[in-house]
Design a protein around this motif. Structure first.
Motif: not given
Length: 806
Positions: A167, A170, A508
């Motif tokens: 990721v 976020a 995300y």
């Protein structure tokens, strides 16, 4: 050796004695037949008591004793690539062949065990369940020729493998665009929806198979959309975008990378006359370290397709003049660079029925000139994405709304500003949103997309290019959740990054590192090594086996026209055919392997088979070798086929007594290794296909005790031309050619069975009904129940009555 001969002699004597008993009890046998015929109306096995012999079975009229049945798979509009039909776990390959362009339809006939109810056809599941009769229906796998023309290269050389997901934001992330700086660094630019939709970018760093990200760096502190990022060199890149904080003006900014940080130059809006009403559908591509193309739809100028050159000095940008490439409404623009002085644009031309269209541009200084427009898809086209394979070849991927929204790709050759298109190749036979193309090298590319036909999962496929032909290597899910805003960037010829909005994780911003193994065709026969069983032999490509799941077994009782003891071990032969074809699906050779496991007979028998549905010309265009002929029972032509036959007929061996005292049926007796006879059939010309041999309908038979006309076949299989029809209807035989009944008793009992896998046959004198617990239920249900009665499953076998090697 003396003991072996004694065993054979005892066996012969026992069968002579049994034959005398049968003759004496014939009246009683006939009475049993009449009783069973009357009871044939009651075929519910649950109502029938457990039998102890075949003679007690209540066999339904017309029961064919087959454990496998034919299915027909229709493939429409095939294009190039490998077709693979497998079991659901892919451990069994039922069929492989190569598609060739120009054929409207393939009709592939397969014989598959009755218990199989689902198959995979190039990764698509098809149900083939139903009664035996229903299994012979067609499976219309329309356009599967276009869909994933090959399964994964192989487990060892799989097309794309993935790292873990990493990721980078976020928060809900949209309008992603990525660009590689070098082999281990890349930029992802995006709209950060949880930070007021600001335009933001991060640096991704690859170490091994892991990705680490820098902090986030905002390049536009306002609503940002239509983001397109392009690299200029290893430390500089440009982001182009629509600035909602400044009247939706088309804007560009230069980013400079130092370690793990990005510093920004100032924002440069497009010249005033171009952005008075804003721009959208932005796509940019770098020409060299100081020049880039900025293409967009000019909302203030009739939504026309427009492009201009940006010239970079340090972090400053100077604009060339605007150049309209399509005066109509031009959404969904994609650009790719062909070098420092040329580029191509693809788009949906709303002024021309929304056709997919492309145009090549050349650059001199900061001035653009265009060639003519070239339609690549004469139907409504969405989401085109371009990639450059070389300075003269491009690939375009798009959603073909005119063809059920299928994901489609095609190759374009560039000569000056003229584009010549190859054929269309479908990479996903379902709605394919937002395909993103990235070229790996001059012969390979990757396309990533959202597969609406598979729960909107993020999916990637590899394409290998030969001329204008595309072969698809794999379809691999990289994100098993709703995936949006997919963007790809090439790090080097075998590594790439996919970035996307992961709606399985709250949208995300996420990236995944990919290793790409390109399709390799070592022998240049058009079949990739991963699909080619002979990757270094251009004359051979595929092995196809029948039976498909392994060796099958022929088990005979040889006292025809009497019935015998129904232990089905008078002759037990495992067999399998291997057909070798080339890349054009022409048969190169066929190997038939026959493994004699048991000879519980007192007769000196022979084994043969014919091909009743073979192409008629094969009888004169086939050479057969490998047979074991010791005596004068049969006469062969110069090509190895038996003389006097209408259909190709092969005698595998002519004397079982010629084997080394093979019995292997008695309890606690001697065991002798099986004897293998391998027949080789070679067509004298490369014009025949597997269908011309029709091996799945091969007709095996035994010749009993050196009497050529005493020819025994499986139930309802027609004899060869050399049968002595005087045997018909004698003793317990109820053959009636006029009714299509052959080699069965009046109570529908056979003398031979064909089991789809290697058979665990009974001990001597142990009736098959006492060895296989569900054999009766299979028979009396007409094949509907326990179609896998012969398998080694719990409660399926009575081990005490099944032959085991001492």
């Amino acid at each position: 050796m003396l003991k072996l001969k004694k065993i054979n002699k005892m066996k012969k004597i026992s069968y002579i004695f049994m034959s005398l008993i049968i003759m004496l009890l014939l009246t009683d046998c006939n009475k049993t037949q009449i009783d069973n015929t009357i009871n044939n109306g009651n075929n519910d096995p649950s109502n029938n008591p457990k039998v102890s012999s075949m003679a007690e079975l209540n066999v339904p009229n017309g029961f064919d004793w087959k454990l496998s049945h034919e299915i027909s798979i229709l493939i429409d509009n095939p294009l190039n690539g490998t077709l693979k039909i497998t079991s659901l776990d892919r451990s069994i390959v039922y069929h492989k062949e190569n598609y060739t362009e120009g054929q409207d339809q393939y009709n592939i006939k397969l014989t598959i065990p009755d218990y199989v109810d689902k198959i995979l056809v190039n990764n698509e599941i098809y149900n083939i369940n139903g009664t035996n009769g229903e299994k012979a229906k067609n499976i219309n796998a329309k356009e599967l020729a276009d869909h994933y023309n090959s399964l994964k290269n192989s487990d060892a050389t799989k097309g794309v493998t993935f790292s873990s997901e990493y990721v980078f934001n976020a928060a809900l992330s949209y309008d992603l665009s990525s660009t590689a700086l070098d082999a281990t660094h890349f930029i992802v630019a995006y709209r950060d929806n949880w930070n007021s939709s600001y335009g933001t970018a991060v640096i991704g760093t690859i170490v091994g198979n892991t990705i680490s990200f820098s902090a986030e760096f905002v390049f536009n502190a306002a609503g940002t959309a239509n983001i397109s990022a392009v690299s200029l060199d290893a430390t500089h890149f440009v982001v182009t975008y629509t600035d909602f904080g400044n009247n939706q003006y088309g804007t560009a900014i230069v980013g400079t990378v130092s370690g793990n940080s990005i510093s920004w130059g100032v924002e440069y809006a497009l010249p005033l006359q171009m952005w008075s009403a804003g721009v959208d559908y932005i796509s940019s591509s770098a020409l060299d370290a100081t020049h880039f193309v900025f293409a967009y739809r000019d909302i203030g100028n009739s939504h026309s397709g427009t492009a201009l050159i940006g010239v970079v000095t340090g972090t400053n940008i100077a604009w060339g003049a605007e150049n309209i490439f399509n005066s109509g409404n031009t959404p969904e623009i994609s650009s790719t660079s062909l070098g420092s002085a040329a580029f191509v644009l693809a788009y949906r031309d709303n002024g021309n029925s929304q056709y997919g269209t492309a145009i090549a541009g050349t650059v001199a200084g900061n001035v653009i000139s265009y060639g003519s427009e070239h339609v690549f898809n004469s139907a409504i086209t969405a989401n085109p994405s371009l990639g450059a394979l070389s300075s003269s070849k491009i690939v375009v991927a798009f959603r073909d709304i005119g063809n059920f929204d299928n994901g489609t790709a095609m190759i374009g050759n560039i000569a000056g500003t003229v584009i010549t298109w190859g054929s269309e190749y479908i990479f996903n036979n379902a709605i394919s949103f937002d395909p993103s193309i990235t070229a790996m090298d001059a012969d390979n590319f990757i396309v990533a997309y959202r597969d609406a036909g598979n729960l909107d999962y993020g999916t990637v496929g590899g394409g290998s290019v030969t001329g204008t032909v595309i072969q698809w290597d794999s379809d691999d899910v990289f994100n098993a959740a709703f995936t949006n805003s997919v963007t790809t960037s090439t790090l080097d010829a075998t590594h790439m990054v996919i970035s996307y909005s992961d709606h399985g994780n709250m949208g995300y911003g996420t990236s995944i590192f990919c290793v790409f193994t390109p399709l390799i065709d070592s022998d240049n026969d058009g079949v990739p090594d991963g699909d080619d069983d002979y990757p270094f032999d251009p004359l051979r490509a595929y092995d196809n086996y029948w039976p498909t799941i392994g060796y099958a077994t022929l088990a005979f009782e040889d006292l025809w026209t009497h019935t015998g003891d129904y232990d089905f071990n008078d002759m037990v032969i495992d067999y399998r055919f291997q057909t070798v074809t080339n890349a054009s699906n022409q048969v190169v050779e066929v190997f038939g392997s026959f493994i004699t496991k048991a000879l519980g007979a007192g007769h000196n028998n022979s084994l043969g088979f014919n091909l009743p549905n073979a192409n008629a010309t094969l009888i004169n265009n086939l050479t057969v070798t490998g047979y074991d002929i010791k005596g004068g029972l049969v006469t062969l032509n110069g090509n190895g086929l038996e003389t006097g036959q209408t259909h190709p007929t092969i005698i595998v061996f002519d004397q079982t007594f010629g084997f080394v005292s093979l019995v292997n049926t008695f309890r606690n007796s001697y065991y002798f290794p099986p004897v293998t006879t391998t027949i080789t059939m070679v067509p004298t010309q490369l014009t025949y296909t597997e269908a011309d041999f029709a091996l799945s309908t091969f007709n095996p038979f035994i010749i009993i005790n050196q009497e050529r006309g005493r020819e025994l076949h499986l139930p309802d299989y027609e004899p060869t031309d050399l049968i002595n029809i005087a045997f018909y209807g004698t003793w317990l035989d109820a053959t009636d050619p006029g009714s299509g009944i052959y080699f069965k008793t009046a109570t529908n009992l056979p003398w031979g069975i064909n089991i789809p896998q290697s058979f665990a046959y009974p001990f001597e004198y142990a009736d098959i009904t006492t060895a296989h617990n569900h054999f009766q239920a299979w028979v009396e249900s007409g094949g509907a129940n326990y179609a896998n009665w012969y398998q080694d499953l719990p409660d399926y076998r009575n081990a005490a009555n099944i032959y085991t090697q001492p």
